[in-house]
Design an enzyme around this catalytic site. Structure first.
Site, PDB file in Angstrom:
ATOM      1  N   GLY A 239      38.802  68.379  27.292  1.00 25.98           N
ATOM      2  CA  GLY A 239      38.981  66.933  27.329  1.00 25.98           C
ATOM      3  C   GLY A 239      39.593  66.268  26.123  1.00 25.98           C
ATOM      4  O   GLY A 239      39.908  65.074  26.170  1.00 25.98           O
ATOM      5  N   GLU A 273      36.515  74.455  26.512  1.00 27.05           N
ATOM      6  CA  GLU A 273      37.480  74.633  27.610  1.00 27.05           C
ATOM      7  C   GLU A 273      38.695  73.718  27.433  1.00 27.05           C
ATOM      8  O   GLU A 273      38.994  72.908  28.308  1.00 27.05           O
ATOM      9  CB  GLU A 273      36.806  74.316  28.955  1.00 27.05           C
ATOM     10  CG  GLU A 273      35.576  75.136  29.269  1.00 27.05           C
ATOM     11  CD  GLU A 273      34.876  74.678  30.552  1.00 27.05           C
ATOM     12  OE1 GLU A 273      35.287  73.654  31.153  1.00 27.05           O
ATOM     13  OE2 GLU A 273      33.905  75.340  30.943  1.00 27.05           O
ATOM     14  N   PRO A 274      39.399  73.806  26.324  1.00 31.06           N
ATOM     15  CA  PRO A 274      40.534  72.902  26.136  1.00 31.06           C
ATOM     16  C   PRO A 274      41.725  73.295  27.007  1.00 31.06           C
ATOM     17  O   PRO A 274      41.996  74.475  27.202  1.00 31.06           O
ATOM     18  CB  PRO A 274      40.891  73.112  24.652  1.00 31.06           C
ATOM     19  CG  PRO A 274      40.531  74.543  24.403  1.00 31.06           C
ATOM     20  CD  PRO A 274      39.303  74.814  25.238  1.00 31.06           C
ATOM     21  N   ARG A 276      44.761  70.481  27.847  1.00 30.94           N
ATOM     22  CA  ARG A 276      45.864  69.622  27.422  1.00 30.94           C
ATOM     23  C   ARG A 276      46.189  69.760  25.941  1.00 30.94           C
ATOM     24  O   ARG A 276      47.353  69.806  25.550  1.00 30.94           O
ATOM     25  CB  ARG A 276      45.474  68.170  27.730  1.00 30.94           C
ATOM     26  CG  ARG A 276      46.602  67.189  27.581  1.00 30.94           C
ATOM     27  CD  ARG A 276      46.116  65.747  27.726  1.00 30.94           C
ATOM     28  NE  ARG A 276      45.178  65.509  28.784  1.00 30.94           N
ATOM     29  CZ  ARG A 276      45.494  65.021  29.985  1.00 30.94           C
ATOM     30  NH1 ARG A 276      46.730  64.707  30.264  1.00 30.94           N
ATOM     31  NH2 ARG A 276      44.555  64.841  30.890  1.00 30.94           N
ATOM     32  N   ARG A 312      52.442  63.085  37.098  1.00 30.66           N
ATOM     33  CA  ARG A 312      51.520  62.273  36.305  1.00 30.66           C
ATOM     34  C   ARG A 312      51.881  60.785  36.269  1.00 30.66           C
ATOM     35  O   ARG A 312      51.002  59.936  36.446  1.00 30.66           O
ATOM     36  CB  ARG A 312      51.381  62.819  34.875  1.00 30.66           C
ATOM     37  CG  ARG A 312      50.899  64.275  34.821  1.00 30.66           C
ATOM     38  CD  ARG A 312      50.502  64.710  33.419  1.00 30.66           C
ATOM     39  NE  ARG A 312      49.313  64.012  32.985  1.00 30.66           N
ATOM     40  CZ  ARG A 312      49.298  63.003  32.167  1.00 30.66           C
ATOM     41  NH1 ARG A 312      50.423  62.554  31.634  1.00 30.66           N
ATOM     42  NH2 ARG A 312      48.172  62.406  31.863  1.00 30.66           N
ATOM     43  N   TYR A 316      48.932  58.689  38.076  1.00 37.88           N
ATOM     44  CA  TYR A 316      47.998  57.987  37.180  1.00 37.88           C
ATOM     45  C   TYR A 316      48.642  56.793  36.491  1.00 37.88           C
ATOM     46  O   TYR A 316      48.003  56.164  35.650  1.00 37.88           O
ATOM     47  CB  TYR A 316      47.497  58.913  36.064  1.00 37.88           C
ATOM     48  CG  TYR A 316      47.056  60.285  36.496  1.00 37.88           C
ATOM     49  CD1 TYR A 316      45.952  60.458  37.334  1.00 37.88           C
ATOM     50  CD2 TYR A 316      47.727  61.418  36.055  1.00 37.88           C
ATOM     51  CE1 TYR A 316      45.555  61.729  37.719  1.00 37.88           C
ATOM     52  CE2 TYR A 316      47.329  62.687  36.429  1.00 37.88           C
ATOM     53  CZ  TYR A 316      46.236  62.833  37.266  1.00 37.88           C
ATOM     54  OH  TYR A 316      45.846  64.086  37.633  1.00 37.88           O
ATOM     55  N   CYS A 343      62.009  60.372  48.220  1.00 39.01           N
ATOM     56  CA  CYS A 343      61.966  59.142  49.017  1.00 39.01           C
ATOM     57  C   CYS A 343      60.588  58.484  48.981  1.00 39.01           C
ATOM     58  O   CYS A 343      59.859  58.480  49.983  1.00 39.01           O
ATOM     59  CB  CYS A 343      62.382  59.453  50.435  1.00 39.01           C
ATOM     60  SG  CYS A 343      64.085  59.976  50.474  1.00 39.01           S
ATOM     61  N   GLU A 344      60.222  57.989  47.855  1.00 42.28           N
ATOM     62  CA  GLU A 344      58.966  57.260  47.665  1.00 42.28           C
ATOM     63  C   GLU A 344      59.226  56.233  46.575  1.00 42.28           C
ATOM     64  O   GLU A 344      59.869  56.551  45.561  1.00 42.28           O
ATOM     65  CB  GLU A 344      57.856  58.188  47.128  1.00 42.28           C
ATOM     66  CG  GLU A 344      57.480  59.345  47.996  1.00 42.28           C
ATOM     67  CD  GLU A 344      56.455  59.010  49.065  1.00 42.28           C
ATOM     68  OE1 GLU A 344      55.850  57.914  49.015  1.00 42.28           O
ATOM     69  OE2 GLU A 344      56.278  59.855  49.960  1.00 42.28           O
TER      70      GLU A 344
HETATM   71  N1  LLP Z   1      37.094  72.051  31.989  1.00 44.93           N
HETATM   72  C1  LLP Z   1      36.929  71.476  33.186  1.00 44.93           C
HETATM   73  C2  LLP Z   1      35.740  71.776  33.954  1.00 44.93           C
HETATM   74  C3  LLP Z   1      37.903  70.588  33.679  1.00 44.93           C
HETATM   75  O1  LLP Z   1      37.720  70.013  34.854  1.00 44.93           O
HETATM   76  C4  LLP Z   1      39.059  70.307  32.904  1.00 44.93           C
HETATM   77  C5  LLP Z   1      40.091  69.408  33.386  1.00 44.93           C
HETATM   78  C6  LLP Z   1      39.199  70.958  31.662  1.00 44.93           C
HETATM   79  C7  LLP Z   1      38.180  71.807  31.232  1.00 44.93           C
HETATM   80  C8  LLP Z   1      40.384  70.759  30.768  1.00 44.93           C
HETATM   81  O2  LLP Z   1      40.503  69.455  30.360  1.00 44.93           O
HETATM   82  P1  LLP Z   1      41.597  69.044  29.258  1.00 44.93           P
HETATM   83  O3  LLP Z   1      41.208  69.699  27.965  1.00 44.93           O
HETATM   84  O4  LLP Z   1      42.904  69.508  29.745  1.00 44.93           O
HETATM   85  O5  LLP Z   1      41.509  67.574  29.196  1.00 44.93           O
HETATM   86  N2  LLP Z   1      45.684  66.191  35.962  1.00 44.93           N
HETATM   87  C9  LLP Z   1      45.105  65.289  34.990  1.00 44.93           C
HETATM   88  C10 LLP Z   1      44.003  65.930  34.204  1.00 44.93           C
HETATM   89  C11 LLP Z   1      42.911  66.519  35.070  1.00 44.93           C
HETATM   90  C12 LLP Z   1      41.876  67.236  34.273  1.00 44.93           C
HETATM   91  C13 LLP Z   1      40.981  68.003  35.156  1.00 44.93           C
HETATM   92  N3  LLP Z   1      39.996  68.788  34.495  1.00 44.93           N
HETATM   93  C14 LLP Z   1      46.212  64.751  34.101  1.00 44.93           C
HETATM   94  O6  LLP Z   1      47.373  65.120  34.308  1.00 44.93           O
HETATM   95  O7  LLP Z   1      45.977  63.912  33.230  1.00 44.93           O
END
Ligand code: LLP
Length: 417
Positions: A239, A273-274, A276, A312, A316, A343-344
């Site tokens: 996150g 669990e990184p 992004r 994205r 969003y 086409c959107e």
């Molecule tokens: N762990 C779990 C259980 C998750 O559901 C996620 C992301 C992560 C780790 C990794 O999160 P991060 O470090 O990447 O923030 N598609 C959206 C983001 C969806 C995230 C879903 N879960 C976007 O493009 O902003």
């Protein structure tokens, strides 16, 4: 920090001019910088060096095999949400013993696949799933290692579509019910409680919600251990946000400090669990301008990438910076919508975006597209998925071919009368 920069007028990825790759590979394509991924992973893992930890890279952010292999070589584990991601992670050489399996809807086949592989733990999201894991493990004469994913009800202060740790979200087990379910789990013959897990959302730009979530789950850990249920792993999810525009997310070192402090103890293994933060700013989407068009109220730059390639912005309303690959001098900046051929009306990569005038045939780059770019792409409008390219130093390689028209119809057949 990333390795995309202008040298003179030209955008480079590490030592390679982006324009050269476009000329050789065609457009659109995703472009990843291996050195950037490596750097992000290294900085992240070093931030946690004071504690026993495993960085389980969240495969959903970018699941290309070359990306996974690079991370595997750096010692990464994986956070997966499907049998498909497990397959990819293992194909890339990530050891099963460093894989955690999250997600609200694990199917029995996937549970079996993960037990077969011998993963580190399941992050369980409901009572029914706990029973399904216990009975699948029983059939296989196994004991499934697991954590319950606890929903700590903390506001991550991010986009509502990507916050996951609030009461109203579908994720996790309410912190108020977790203790009872842990007791049930501890009494089952074919599961072994090994951890506790949470994940509160994505693209967080402050550390406090992480600290708060960890404090809440550590309260639970105290109670569990008081009842003789030992907890070895504390999985704090992913996150951590990145800079797309003007955000100022905490540095990995500040983030780590907040988490380590909230843990209050150093004798457990922390799982991160990184997604992004590792790959987001290590990738761009390169596209060619097709046309310019003056609408009644706005100017459009029509490019050959579209919402099916990078969803994205449409999904969003996310901001992604768009820049010209070659900065021509003396060009006036304009406010434009950068749109694709789909086409959107929501098919845009950028809206009301300041961009130096670019015309047909020129290249643009959508920055910060390394996370949730290609993996969320589709073939909508029968558009073949784009190529993925990786650069390291002065070399580049296509790490996923551009799809062909043949690929579009793979597996389809006519109905037989
Ligand atoms: N762990 C779990 C259980 C998750 O559901 C996620 C992301 C992560 C780790 C990794 O999160 P991060 O470090 O990447 O923030 N598609 C959206 C983001 C969806 C995230 C879903 N879960 C976007 O493009 O902003």
């Amino acid at each position: 920090m990333n390795f995309f920069e202008y040298r003179g007028r030209e955008l480079y990825c590490e030592e390679v001019p982006v324009e050269r790759i476009a000329a050789e590979v065609g457009t659109p394509f995703y472009l990843y910088s291996a050195s950037t991924i490596e750097r992000h992973f290294t900085v992240f893992t070093q931030a946690f060096s004071a504690v026993e930890h495993i960085v389980c890279y969240s495969v959903k952010a970018n699941s290309n095999l070359a990306v996974l292999r690079l991370l595997a070589d750096l010692g990464a584990g994986a956070d997966i949400v499907s049998g498909g991601e497990l397959y990819r992670a293992m194909r890339a050489g990530i050891p099963a013993q460093k894989i955690v399996f999250s997600g609200v809807g694990k199917r029995v086949e996937e549970i079996r696949q993960a037990l077969d592989a011998g993963i580190l733990m399941f992050n369980v999201e409901s009572a029914q799933e706990l029973h399904a894991i216990n009975s699948t493990a029983r059939e296989m004469s196994r004991k499934a290692p697991l954590a319950l994913r606890v929903n700590p009800d903390v506001d991550p202060k991010t986009h509502p579509y990507i916050s996951t740790g609030l009461k109203k979200n579908k994720f996790g087990i309410p912190v108020t019910e977790a203790l009872a379910l842990y007791r049930d789990a501890a009494a089952m013959d074919h599961v072994q409680v090994v951890g506790v897990d949470c994940h509160i959302g994505s693209q967080l730009t402050t550390s406090e919600p992480f600290g708060e979530a960890v404090r809440r789950i550590m309260g639970l850990v105290g109670k569990l251990e008081g009842e003789g249920i030992p907890i070895r792993y504390v999985d704090v999810g992913g996150g951590l946000g990145i800079v797309y525009d003007e955000e100022s997310p905490p540095l990995p070192s500040n983030y780590a400090e907040t988490i380590i402090q909230a843990l209050g103890t150093r004798d457990r293994t922390v799982i991160l669990e990184p997604g992004r933060v590792i790959v987001g700013n290590a990738g761009i989407l390169v596209s060619r301008v097709l046309y310019n068009k003056k609408g009644a109220t706005r100017e459009f730059v029509i490019v050959d990438a579209a919402m099916n390639d990078l969803i994205r912005p449409s999904l969003y309303g996310a901001y992604q910076q768009v820049v010209p690959v070659i900065r021509a001098e003396d060009r006036e900046e304009q406010i434009v919508d950068v749109v694709g051929p789909v086409c959107e009306s929501t098919d845009f990569l950028a809206r009301d975006h300041k961009l130096p005038a670019v015309t047909s045939g020129e290249l643009i780059a959508v920055m910060s597209a390394g996370a949730y770019g290609f993996p969320m792409s589709s073939q909508y409008n029968s558009r073949p998925r784009v190529a993925e390219v990786m650069v390291r130093g002065d070399r580049y390689q296509v790490v996923r071919d551009r799809e062909s028209h043949e690929d579009l119809i793979r597996g389809e057949r006519f109905f037989k009368e």
